[in-house]
Scaffold this motif. Sequence first.
Motif, PDB file in Angstrom:
ATOM      1  N   GLU A   9      45.988  74.125  51.332  1.00  0.00           N
ATOM      2  CA  GLU A   9      45.267  75.171  52.074  1.00  0.00           C
ATOM      3  C   GLU A   9      46.252  76.116  52.764  1.00  0.00           C
ATOM      4  O   GLU A   9      46.071  77.340  52.743  1.00  0.00           O
ATOM      5  CB  GLU A   9      44.333  74.535  53.107  1.00  0.00           C
ATOM      6  N   LYS A  10      47.274  75.515  53.364  1.00  0.00           N
ATOM      7  CA  LYS A  10      48.300  76.307  54.053  1.00  0.00           C
ATOM      8  C   LYS A  10      49.026  77.208  53.054  1.00  0.00           C
ATOM      9  O   LYS A  10      49.285  78.387  53.325  1.00  0.00           O
ATOM     10  CB  LYS A  10      49.289  75.351  54.739  1.00  0.00           C
TER      11      LYS A  10
ATOM     12  N   GLU B 291      46.124  68.124  50.539  1.00  0.00           N
ATOM     13  CA  GLU B 291      45.070  69.147  50.550  1.00  0.00           C
ATOM     14  C   GLU B 291      45.295  70.149  51.681  1.00  0.00           C
ATOM     15  O   GLU B 291      45.106  71.351  51.500  1.00  0.00           O
ATOM     16  CB  GLU B 291      43.695  68.475  50.673  1.00  0.00           C
ATOM     17  N   LYS B 292      45.726  69.642  52.863  1.00  0.00           N
ATOM     18  CA  LYS B 292      46.011  70.545  53.989  1.00  0.00           C
ATOM     19  C   LYS B 292      47.194  71.457  53.661  1.00  0.00           C
ATOM     20  O   LYS B 292      47.178  72.648  53.981  1.00  0.00           O
ATOM     21  CB  LYS B 292      46.312  69.748  55.254  1.00  0.00           C
TER      22      LYS B 292
ATOM     23  N   ALA C 297      44.928  63.630  51.594  1.00  0.00           N
ATOM     24  CA  ALA C 297      44.374  64.537  52.611  1.00  0.00           C
ATOM     25  C   ALA C 297      45.466  65.479  53.129  1.00  0.00           C
ATOM     26  O   ALA C 297      45.220  66.679  53.338  1.00  0.00           O
ATOM     27  CB  ALA C 297      43.761  63.728  53.750  1.00  0.00           C
ATOM     28  N   GLU C 298      46.674  64.942  53.338  1.00  0.00           N
ATOM     29  CA  GLU C 298      47.790  65.773  53.781  1.00  0.00           C
ATOM     30  C   GLU C 298      48.145  66.824  52.719  1.00  0.00           C
ATOM     31  O   GLU C 298      48.426  67.974  53.045  1.00  0.00           O
ATOM     32  CB  GLU C 298      49.012  64.906  54.092  1.00  0.00           C
TER      33      GLU C 298
END
Length: 180
Positions: free
Chosen positions: A75-76, A71-72, A68-69
Amino acid sequence: MKKIMALAAMTIAYSILNAAPTIYVVDMAEVYSNYYKAKEAHAQINASAETTKQELQKMDKKRQELIAEIEKINEKANNPALTDDAKKKIFDSEAKPKIVEVQKIETDMRNISQQAQQSLNQNLQQVQKIHMDEIREIVKKLAEEKKADFIIEKRSCYFVQPTSELTQDLIKMVNATEKK
């Protein structure tokens, strides 16, 4: 007199050779599954497997959090306002170490799972061998009690008279030493 003795010996030998053997059957799978020591051993093995499963679940939870981290971070890094150099820097400094950690966790999970499975299988085989040796000794005692010539596995027979079935007797005997 010698002829009478020889005739008597031949008659006795003939009777012995033609006497029907006493044969009984047991269902060893049923005996083993009802053996209190086998039940206890399976409970311990299942507890060990459950402990391993919980450990793997914790590791998987950590892995999911890292994914999940990542993926963030992706996105960033996919912000169109960033240059390719800035995107690469974000990936190298933030995402790459987490990807390596995820891969390490996955490898550890596979290794733990394989080792646990091998260990449990080895333990199960060793315990089953010990238990089957114990049961065989009790089968010998049962054979003596019943004056049996043979006690064979029920599954190898096509037909068995109910009176020749000793499975329940054997289950009682193997469980006779259980402390209640």
